[in-house]
Design an enzyme around this catalytic site. Structure first.
Site, PDB file in Angstrom:
ATOM      1  N   ASP A  81     -14.799  22.339  -4.214  1.00  0.00           N
ATOM      2  CA  ASP A  81     -14.453  22.708  -2.836  1.00  0.00           C
ATOM      3  C   ASP A  81     -13.214  23.616  -2.823  1.00  0.00           C
ATOM      4  OD1 ASP A  81     -14.764  22.567  -0.071  1.00  0.00           O
ATOM      5  OD2 ASP A  81     -13.479  20.805   0.127  1.00  0.00           O
ATOM      6  N   HIS A 179      -9.643  21.659   9.881  1.00  0.00           N
ATOM      7  CA  HIS A 179      -9.354  20.659   8.857  1.00  0.00           C
ATOM      8  C   HIS A 179      -8.321  19.678   9.410  1.00  0.00           C
ATOM      9  CE1 HIS A 179     -10.645  23.829   5.724  1.00  0.00           C
ATOM     10  NE2 HIS A 179     -11.504  22.833   5.630  1.00  0.00           N
ATOM     11  N   SER A 213     -15.900  16.004  10.082  1.00  0.00           N
ATOM     12  CA  SER A 213     -15.929  14.541  10.229  1.00  0.00           C
ATOM     13  C   SER A 213     -16.030  14.153  11.697  1.00  0.00           C
ATOM     14  CB  SER A 213     -14.660  13.918   9.639  1.00  0.00           C
ATOM     15  OG  SER A 213     -14.731  13.851   8.228  1.00  0.00           O
ATOM     16  N   ARG A 260     -11.200   9.176   4.411  1.00  0.00           N
ATOM     17  CA  ARG A 260      -9.784   8.778   4.423  1.00  0.00           C
ATOM     18  C   ARG A 260      -9.553   7.651   5.426  1.00  0.00           C
ATOM     19  NH1 ARG A 260      -6.043  14.128   3.561  1.00  0.00           N
ATOM     20  NH2 ARG A 260      -7.357  15.114   2.001  1.00  0.00           N
TER      21      ARG A 260
HETATM   22 ZN    ZN Z   1     -12.839  22.958   3.926  1.00  0.00          ZN
END
Ligand code: ZN
Length: 317
Positions: A81, A179, A213, A260
Site C-alpha cells: 500500500d 484517510h 472504513s 484500528r
Molecule cells: Zn490510502
C-alpha cells in the site's frame, strides 16, 4: 492460494468489491484470514511502508504466506500500500506480492504517468499488478499527511488519459473520502456522480477506494466508555453504500481505521476487565476473534461473501 490482485479485481468488477485489510501484526493477519474464510470471500491483505518499518521489511510478508498455509481454501493477494518507486521495486522483486501501489499522486500528471509507467513495466514482467492514484485524498495515514487545501478530487477525463498512458491495472480515485478517523471533510460526502463519470470513461478498469472504513459509532462509543478519547462525531462510509460503490466500478475497498477501532476496543476493555493479566495472548485471542468477525461482516457488506467457490471455479483451482 496466493494470486495476482488484478485477477481478483477483474472477477469482482461491477458486482462486488474485495476488502483490502491493512495489517501490522500476526494477530491482524490471522484475524483477516479467519474472517475471509468464515465469509467464504476472496481477500486482499495489504502492508504499508510504515507497517514494513514497524515489523522490519520481509517479516509481515513471510508471516502472511506462512499463515495462508493454515487456510488452504482461501484465495488472496498480498498488496503493497502507498509505495514510492523504490518500495514498489523491492516488493515486485521479492516475488511475495500480488500487486503494488505506486503513489505518485503528489506529482504533476505527466510525472505521475511516467513514474507509474516505469513501475508497471517492471511489475508486469514479474506477473505483479499495479494500482496507481490520481487525485489526492486529504487526511492522515501514518506519515502520509495531506492538508485539505492540497487535496483534490479525481478528474474523469484525466483519469482516462492516466490509465491509457500508464497501463496501471487499477486506479485509486479521490471522490470525497479521507484517510484517518474522519472520513469526510466538514461538509463533505461521497461524490457518486463523479464516480459514475470516472467509470463511464474507464469501462472495465477496477477502481479503488481509500479511506473507506465505516467507523461504526457503536465501536467509537465502546472505546470511549473504556477510557478512550476518540472524537465522538467520527464517522465513515455508511455500510449501506458499499454495494452501490461496487456497482459503480469500485472493486477494491481499503480498510484500516475499522481494524484500528477493533484493536483499541478489545485492548481497552480487556485490560480494564482483567487488570492482573500479563499475557499478551489473552487479549490477542479476543482481538483475533473480534477482528475476524468484523472482516467477515465487511465482506458481507461488500457483496464478496459467498463468492469463494465461484472465484476458485473461474480460476480453475
Ligand atoms: Zn490510502
Amino acid at each position: 492460494m496466493h494470486v495476482n490482485t488484478a485477477v481478483l479485481l477483474q472477477l469482482a468488477y461491477g458486482e462486488y468489491a474485495v476488502g483490502a485489510f491493512s495489517v501490522n501484526s500476526i494477530e491482524q493477519i490471522l484475524g483477516a484470514m479467519r474472517g475471509a474464510t468464515e465469509a467464504a470471500a476472496p481477500l486482499i491483505i495489504q502492508v504499508s511502508h510504515q507497517a514494513r518499518r514497524y515489523a522490519m521489511p520481509g517479516v509481515l510478508e513471510a508471516a502472511v504466506h506462512a499463515a495462508a498455509r493454515h487456510f488452504p481454501e482461501l484465495v488472496f493477494a498480498l498488496h503493497l500500500d502507498h509505495g514510492d518507486e523504490a518500495a514498489c521495486y523491492e516488493g515486485i522483486d521479492s516475488g511475495l506480492y500480488g500487486s503494488v501501489m505506486i503513489d505518485a499522486s503528489a506529482q504533476p500528471l505527466a510525472e505521475n504517468i511516467a513514474i507509474t509507467r516505469r513501475v508497471v513495466e517492471r511489475a508486469h514482467a514479474r506477473g505483479v499488478a499495479v494500482e496507481a492514484e490520481l487525485g489526492r485524498l486529504g487526511g492522515k495515514e501514518d506519515d502520509l499527511v495531506v492538508a485539505e487545501d492540497a487535496a483534490w478530487l479525481t478528474d474523469p477525463d484525466a483519469a482516462a488519459e492516466f490509465v491509457a498512458r500508464s497501463g496501471c491495472d487499477a486506479l485509486a480515485v479521490a471522490v470525497g473520502t479521507r484517510h484517518g478517523i474522519h472520513k469526510f471533510a466538514a461538509s463533505g460526502q461521497l461524490d457518486l456522480e463523479r464516480l459514475a463519470a470516472i467509470r463511464a470513461r474507464l469501462p472495465g478498469v477496477p477502481l479503488v477506494l481509500h479511506g473507506a472504513s465505516s467507523v461504526p459509532a457503536a465501536e467509537v462509543a465502546r472505546i470511549n466508555a473504556a477510557g478512550g478519547a476518540v472524537a465522538a462525531d467520527a464517522h465513515g462510509v455508511p455500510e449501506a453504500l458499499y454495494p452501490e460503490l461496487a456497482r459503480r466500478g469500485v472493486a477494491k475497498i481499503n480498510i484500516d481505521t475499522d481494524g484500528r477501532l477493533v484493536w483499541a476496543r478489545v485492548l481497552r476493555e480487556y485490560l480494564r476487565d482483567h487488570p492482573a493479566t500479563l499475557d499478551l495472548r489473552e487479549p490477542g485471542r479476543v482481538f483475533m476473534a473480534a477482528y475476524a468477525e468484523r472482516v467477515a461482516q465487511l465482506c458481507r457488506c461488500f457483496g464478496a461473501a459467498g463468492r469463494l467457490a465461484e472465484v476458485r471455479r473461474r480460476l480453475g483451482v
